[in-house]
Design a protein around this motif. Structure first.
Motif, short mmCIF file in Angstrom:
data_model
loop_
_atom_site.label_atom_id
_atom_site.label_comp_id
_atom_site.label_asym_id
_atom_site.label_seq_id
_atom_site.Cartn_x
_atom_site.Cartn_y
_atom_site.Cartn_z
N CYS A 1 0.08 2.91 9.14
CA CYS A 1 1.25 2.30 8.49
C CYS A 1 1.04 0.80 8.27
N TYR A 2 0.41 0.14 9.22
CA TYR A 2 0.12 -1.29 9.09
C TYR A 2 -0.84 -1.54 7.93
N ARG A 3 -1.84 -0.68 7.78
CA ARG A 3 -2.78 -0.80 6.67
C ARG A 3 -2.06 -0.61 5.34
N ALA A 4 -1.18 0.38 5.25
CA ALA A 4 -0.43 0.62 4.01
C ALA A 4 0.45 -0.58 3.68
N TYR A 5 1.07 -1.17 4.70
CA TYR A 5 1.90 -2.35 4.48
C TYR A 5 1.06 -3.53 3.99
N ALA A 6 -0.08 -3.77 4.65
CA ALA A 6 -0.97 -4.87 4.23
C ALA A 6 -1.49 -4.63 2.82
N GLN A 7 -1.81 -3.38 2.48
CA GLN A 7 -2.29 -3.07 1.13
C GLN A 7 -1.22 -3.35 0.09
N SER A 8 0.02 -3.02 0.38
CA SER A 8 1.09 -3.26 -0.60
C SER A 8 1.33 -4.76 -0.78
N ILE A 9 1.25 -5.54 0.29
CA ILE A 9 1.39 -7.00 0.17
C ILE A 9 0.26 -7.57 -0.67
N LEU A 10 -0.98 -7.13 -0.39
CA LEU A 10 -2.14 -7.62 -1.14
C LEU A 10 -2.05 -7.24 -2.61
N THR A 11 -1.67 -6.02 -2.91
CA THR A 11 -1.57 -5.58 -4.30
C THR A 11 -0.54 -6.40 -5.06
N GLY A 12 0.64 -6.60 -4.47
CA GLY A 12 1.67 -7.41 -5.13
C GLY A 12 1.24 -8.85 -5.33
N ALA A 13 0.58 -9.44 -4.32
CA ALA A 13 0.14 -10.83 -4.44
C ALA A 13 -0.96 -10.97 -5.49
N VAL A 14 -1.87 -10.02 -5.56
CA VAL A 14 -2.95 -10.07 -6.57
C VAL A 14 -2.37 -9.91 -7.97
N GLN A 15 -1.41 -9.02 -8.14
CA GLN A 15 -0.81 -8.84 -9.46
C GLN A 15 -0.06 -10.10 -9.90
#
Length: 193
Positions: free
Chosen positions: A34-48
């Protein structure tokens, strides 16, 4: 002896001692996932968001792209403080150029062989699987922005299970730079050999 065999006191503790390690490992694995999924969503939004800001005029300099990278990392540090990162930007003249350079497959083996003719999209005098040029590009160019982040796992016990102690996540976006000027014209040349 019969009395000892029928005695049920302490059975719950023994059962808990058998079940607890497995249950804790499952919970830690679930929390880590779950922590990985949360970190991935933060990274994806920030990169976009950084990719969209990068498409504006004046954001192709190294200081502007470094500031965009820092904005992404600032958001990620709130999630994972001890992280390492790397970013890359490649630009293409059109969306159709984000694949291997086309070539004349003379021997029909579906792979480029030395001596076959190809369209040199990026004009570097060699056939490329990725004809992109490094950097943000210019007006109307397609920019592929990728950020890779490595951070320590939430629970250090994963090392005992044979898993790496760090997680690596990556996010990428493809956006077209705004038409703030004339696009540089690079006509691909056909080269053989």
């Amino acid at each position: 002896m019969r009395r000892f065999a029928r005695d049920q006191r302490g059975v719950t503790i023994v059962e808990f001692a058998l079940v607890a390690p497995v249950m804790l490992l499952l919970l830690m694995g679930l929390f880590d996932l779950c922590y990985r999924a949360y970190a991935q969503s933060i990274l994806t939004g920030a990169v976009q968001a950084a990719g969209r800001r990068g498409t504006l005029e004046g954001n192709s300099s190294t200081t502007a792209t470094a500031a965009l990278d820092e904005a992404v990392i600032r958001q990620m540090r709130a999630v994972a403080n001890n992280l390492t990162w790397s970013s890359s930007r490649k630009f293409y003249r059109s969306y159709s150029n984000i694949s291997a350079e086309p070539f004349d497959d003379a021997n029909h083996n579906n792979q480029y062989d030395p001596g076959e003719c190809y369209s040199d999209i990026n004009n570097n005098n060699r056939w490329d699987t990725d004809p992109g040029n490094s950097g943000q590009g210019g007006a109307n160019d397609i920019t592929v922005y990728t950020m890779t982040v490595t951070y320590p796992r939430l629970f250090p016990l994963t090392g005992f299970m044979g898993l790496p102690t760090t997680q690596e996540i990556s996010a990428s976006t493809r956006l077209k730079n705004q038409p703030y000027g004339s696009q540089a014209a690079d006509a691909p040349e056909t080269r053989c050999g």
